[in-house]
Design an enzyme around this catalytic site. Sequence first.
Site: not given
Length: 520
Positions: A249, A253, A450, A503
């Site tokens: 992660e 990022d 992410s 949506d």
Amino acid sequence: MARHVVEGSERQPVEGSRRLHATDPHEEIEVKLKLRRKNDAAYQDLIHKLEQGEAFAAMDRKTFASKFGTSSEDCKKVHAFAAAHGLKVVREAPQSHLMVLTGTVAHFQKAFDVKLDVYTHPKYGRYRGRTGPVHVPDELEGIVTAVLGLDNRPQARPHFHVRDEKDATGDEPQPIAFNPLQLASHYKFPRGDGRGQCIGILELGGGYREKDLQAYFSLLGVPMPEVVAVSVGGATNDPDHDPQGADVEVALDIEVCGAVAPAAKIAVYFAKNTDADFIEALTTAIHDDVNQPSVISISWGEAEAGSTHQFTTRFNEALQMAALLGITVFASAGDAGSHDAGPDKPDTVDFPASSPFALACGGTRIDEHDDGAEAEVVWNDGAKGGATGGGISTRFERPVWQDGLSVSRTKGDAIALTHRGVPDVAGDASPASGYFVIVGGRVGVVGGTSAVAPLWAGLVARINGIKGAPLGFVTPRLYRQAGVCKDIRHGNNGGFASGKGWDACTGIGVPNGDAIARAL
């Protein structure tokens, strides 16, 4: 002396947990208090204007602290309360309404009228937990708005999916992968590098290695951005060396937003994975006078039902602070489709993406056909491959910029949107059309919403750099600018279907960066 319930503080053990024993009464722990603000009527007036989509000049951090911080009188009352109960104030941040106390479990149990036990859970392991509400005495009623950290269960999960190449080889269409620069071109990002900006990234675990970042940006042929690690509550940049863990992660990022905005500083705020530390990480980033992020990316979250009302309310207020200070906050919408709480649970959305003051980022899949043409659809690769989060909040009312919208269920008719709809926007998220990353010295392909939050963060950092000023709270303006996002009309996320216009799968669509820059 009367005791008063802190509104929204009720807790129950995590479903599937088993109580082991009482917590050691001599154990030293840290607890965070959120306090009321000064001039609440004036503050609420500004928030109402934001909620109506009004645009006004951003407030600087010093002015916000002076006008809307916690009063010295309220802080003194907390100091007195702590001293009377054998507790110690170790940090206070009146600008973000935060005071941090330390003491023994026994002292905290008596001070807040709670009982703390040790639980075990098959997924989360051991954690300290409580049941029922938290109480405060007369002198703190109305002053303390949240008591966080008594319970230290994991609060959020990262929203990434590492592509399993063995499983991917037989897929139709064949899996592909991109680097962030290719996606910036695909989404027509304006020319720019984010110069003069800082992107804040919140991380609740893991860490990064300089050599991974150097290798990645060298491979892309872009300058290595300035990356700084900021410790929150004692957490540090601490790589865990797990190829499926939080390091992925962190790398995703930094590498995504750093590639599309390499001249921007990237401040990574490391905190422990608890509700108390998640809030402190956000408020630390918002009020960081040193790095001064103009954009914040959050790729961690949890189903709304998994959080106490006191946590979601106070976190939402922190996001309001960011909006008032001209900071744009992006949050991943989740990777479990419409079933964010689990496959056997009712449809629910992910928090903090469900806050009206976060720009919620859903996911798509880019399919490349034999003729080289690309088609983009809702990301839904099934139970194993993940799907974009999205749906209807049960915690937050419908914001004015979503008035008149409806949501289409996959099975059933369209219904009017009565509460906050998630997501707002989207971008490539499927592992089948994922992002090249380098983590732990290895090149891999990663997907998940992410990746979408830092991609959008990089886009806004570019625009901020071009404009020479932060865009700030952009959500209402995006909804009102026709054509700045490409509508995605094919696919579903389980409970909800895509269609014309907004949506509950991809929001108003994927970015046309040039159009957004011109419009905003």
